[in-house]
Enzyme design. Structure first.
Site, PDB file in Angstrom:
ATOM      1  N   THR A  90       7.228  82.846  68.566  1.00 60.24           N
ATOM      2  CA  THR A  90       7.769  82.445  69.563  1.00 60.24           C
ATOM      3  C   THR A  90       8.700  81.923  69.196  1.00 60.24           C
ATOM      4  OG1 THR A  90       5.656  82.232  71.006  1.00 60.24           O
ATOM      5  CG2 THR A  90       7.578  81.560  72.149  1.00 60.24           C
ATOM      6  N   LYS A 165       8.212  86.827  76.855  1.00 60.71           N
ATOM      7  CA  LYS A 165       6.845  85.331  76.304  1.00 60.71           C
ATOM      8  C   LYS A 165       7.552  84.310  77.020  1.00 60.71           C
ATOM      9  CE  LYS A 165       3.929  83.883  73.186  1.00 60.71           C
ATOM     10  NZ  LYS A 165       2.853  83.962  73.729  1.00 60.71           N
ATOM     11  N   LYS A 234       6.766  73.776  72.470  1.00 56.03           N
ATOM     12  CA  LYS A 234       8.357  74.260  72.314  1.00 56.03           C
ATOM     13  C   LYS A 234       8.129  75.542  73.335  1.00 56.03           C
ATOM     14  CE  LYS A 234       7.195  77.801  69.337  1.00 56.03           C
ATOM     15  NZ  LYS A 234       6.424  78.462  68.414  1.00 56.03           N
TER      16      LYS A 234
HETATM   17  P1  NAD Z   1       0.176  77.828  62.800  1.00 53.44           P
HETATM   18  O1  NAD Z   1       0.668  76.538  62.784  1.00 53.44           O
HETATM   19  O2  NAD Z   1      -1.341  77.676  63.190  1.00 53.44           O
HETATM   20  O3  NAD Z   1       0.482  78.652  62.013  1.00 53.44           O
HETATM   21  C1  NAD Z   1       1.959  79.151  61.083  1.00 53.44           C
HETATM   22  C2  NAD Z   1       2.007  78.596  59.881  1.00 53.44           C
HETATM   23  O4  NAD Z   1       2.940  79.160  59.080  1.00 53.44           O
HETATM   24  C3  NAD Z   1       1.046  77.800  58.688  1.00 53.44           C
HETATM   25  O5  NAD Z   1       0.222  78.584  58.243  1.00 53.44           O
HETATM   26  C4  NAD Z   1       2.712  77.890  57.917  1.00 53.44           C
HETATM   27  O6  NAD Z   1       1.832  76.750  56.947  1.00 53.44           O
HETATM   28  C5  NAD Z   1       2.604  78.981  57.944  1.00 53.44           C
HETATM   29  N1  NAD Z   1       4.332  78.104  57.809  1.00 53.44           N
HETATM   30  C6  NAD Z   1       4.941  77.650  58.382  1.00 53.44           C
HETATM   31  N2  NAD Z   1       6.604  77.867  57.541  1.00 53.44           N
HETATM   32  C7  NAD Z   1       6.201  78.583  56.274  1.00 53.44           C
HETATM   33  C8  NAD Z   1       6.938  79.117  55.283  1.00 53.44           C
HETATM   34  N3  NAD Z   1       8.134  78.700  55.563  1.00 53.44           N
HETATM   35  N4  NAD Z   1       6.924  79.755  54.960  1.00 53.44           N
HETATM   36  C9  NAD Z   1       5.314  80.227  54.730  1.00 53.44           C
HETATM   37  N5  NAD Z   1       4.828  80.392  55.728  1.00 53.44           N
HETATM   38  C10 NAD Z   1       5.371  78.941  56.216  1.00 53.44           C
HETATM   39  O7  NAD Z   1       0.707  78.107  64.230  1.00 53.44           O
HETATM   40  P2  NAD Z   1       0.249  79.996  64.945  1.00 53.44           P
HETATM   41  O8  NAD Z   1      -1.072  78.748  65.864  1.00 53.44           O
HETATM   42  O9  NAD Z   1      -1.249  80.272  64.461  1.00 53.44           O
HETATM   43  O10 NAD Z   1       1.519  80.283  65.906  1.00 53.44           O
HETATM   44  C11 NAD Z   1       2.311  81.445  64.961  1.00 53.44           C
HETATM   45  C12 NAD Z   1       3.349  81.825  66.135  1.00 53.44           C
HETATM   46  O11 NAD Z   1       3.225  82.604  66.581  1.00 53.44           O
HETATM   47  C13 NAD Z   1       4.069  80.447  66.755  1.00 53.44           C
HETATM   48  O12 NAD Z   1       5.843  80.700  66.734  1.00 53.44           O
HETATM   49  C14 NAD Z   1       3.764  80.419  67.934  1.00 53.44           C
HETATM   50  O13 NAD Z   1       4.329  79.860  69.385  1.00 53.44           O
HETATM   51  C15 NAD Z   1       2.979  82.446  68.035  1.00 53.44           C
HETATM   52  N6  NAD Z   1       2.131  82.705  69.161  1.00 53.44           N
HETATM   53  C16 NAD Z   1       0.430  81.663  69.176  1.00 53.44           C
HETATM   54  C17 NAD Z   1      -0.441  82.250  69.245  1.00 53.44           C
HETATM   55  C18 NAD Z   1      -1.688  80.302  69.767  1.00 53.44           C
HETATM   56  O14 NAD Z   1      -2.845  80.964  70.250  1.00 53.44           O
HETATM   57  N7  NAD Z   1      -2.022  80.062  68.762  1.00 53.44           N
HETATM   58  C19 NAD Z   1      -0.138  82.961  70.467  1.00 53.44           C
HETATM   59  C20 NAD Z   1       0.971  83.802  70.202  1.00 53.44           C
HETATM   60  C21 NAD Z   1       2.268  82.839  70.169  1.00 53.44           C
END
Ligand code: NAD
Length: 286
Positions: A90, A165, A234
């Site tokens: 997002t 979104k 965020k």
């Molecule tokens: P999270 O923090 O659990 O996972 C993010 C992952 O990215 C982590 O494992 C981190 O180590 C990795 N990461 C960060 N920087 C990196 C880099 N430079 N290189 C490689 N890996 C890297 O977050 P999430 O909950 O999985 O969410 C991911 C995205 O999806 C976000 O943008 C969030 O807003 C969106 N989102 C989340 C949900 C939810 O329910 N969790 C639902 C819809 C959308």
């Protein structure tokens, strides 16, 4: 089918595991050791660097714009012309437009493809995906999109998926805050949440907040949705920034957004802790 994925957190791990389970050859990368170990257990091959995930379709599931920027800098030169990056993170729609343009300079397609459905939807291939980008890139990525999402909704050109979104998540944040306040009033008047929720959910005040969040994660005390308060904050900030950029008033949503900032819940906590704290807050003296 070869698929790359960068970001194996709450969402990315579920997507990678689901896709590997469908028989796809999935190669992933993450900076975080435990995420990598969990992905290995789900049959995902782990690359030693971002460029190692190069494939005709590469999914990103990253926390914010800075991470996407860093990953694209390493990834785009490693991709063949015609490959498509499906960015499920997002992000600010303006950032998404910038990433579309950057990928195009390398002959690579980029789709802003934010998702709804949480970690459970990611792990079950039942996400709803909102797409911004050109139709040709969507068609090239379609076989992968259809495996990972139950609903694929093209919204418009670059950035349109992110706009949709942010509209959705601003509504989620607002619904959670106002549902917590209305339930707090009911409780103060002597009727428990356990009695109130079935009424609201059988009547016209219901929302996903009252049908899903309050029973599943708040009343149960589970707080294990897999979506953090920091990520929801965020999204709320991105929505406020978008509103300011386009000159759209947000009176009711703006008041709810302020509650998301002010309510004292750690960014690392489950996002349902915020409405739970609003529900538990003492009422103001009349
Ligand atoms: P999270 O923090 O659990 O996972 C993010 C992952 O990215 C982590 O494992 C981190 O180590 C990795 N990461 C960060 N920087 C990196 C880099 N430079 N290189 C490689 N890996 C890297 O977050 P999430 O909950 O999985 O969410 C991911 C995205 O999806 C976000 O943008 C969030 O807003 C969106 N989102 C989340 C949900 C939810 O329910 N969790 C639902 C819809 C959308």
């Amino acid at each position: 089918m070869r698929i790359g994925i960068v970001g194996l957190g709450n969402m990315g791990l579920g997507m990678a595991g689901w896709l590997a389970g469908t028989g796809a050859a999935v190669t992933g990368f993450d900076l975080h050791g435990p995420s990598v170990a969990a992905a290995l257990e789900k049959g995902v091959t782990i690359a030693g660097a971002v460029a190692g995930v190069a494939a005709p379709v590469v999914i990103l599931s990253l926390p914010q714009e800075r991470a996407v920027e860093a990953v694209l800098a390493a990834l785009l030169p490693a991709l063949e012309k015609g490959a498509v990056v499906v960015d499920t993170s997002t992000l600010d729609p303006l950032a998404a437009r910038r990433f579309h343009a950057l990928a195009a300079t390398m002959g690579v397609g980029y789709l802003d493809a934010p998702v709804s459905g949480g970690p459970a939807g990611a792990a079950a291939g039942t996400l709803a995906m909102m797409l911004g980008g050109d139709a040709a890139a969507i068609e090239r990525a379609r076989p992968v999109l259809e495996r990972m999402a139950a609903k694929i909704i093209p919204v418009g050109g670059p950035g349109a998926g992110q706009v949709a979104k942010l509209v959705n998540n601003l509504l989620v944040a607002t619904h959670l805050a106002v549902a917590a306040e209305a339930l707090r009033m009911g409780q103060a008047a002597g009727v428990d949440m356990a009695a109130l929720l079935p009424v609201v959910n059988a009547a016209s005040g219901r929302s996903a907040a009252t049908e899903v969040n309050f029973p599943k994660w708040i009343a149960s005390g589970g707080f294990d949705s897999g979506f953090s308060a920091g990520l929801m904050r965020k999204d709320v900030r991105l929505a406020l920034g978008l509103a300011q950029a386009v000159g759209a008033r947000l009176d009711a949503c703006g008041a709810a957004a302020a509650l998301w900032e002010e309510t004292e819940v750690a960014d690392s906590a489950d996002f349902n802790r915020v409405p739970a704290a609003i529900l538990a807050a003492p009422g103001a003296a009349a």
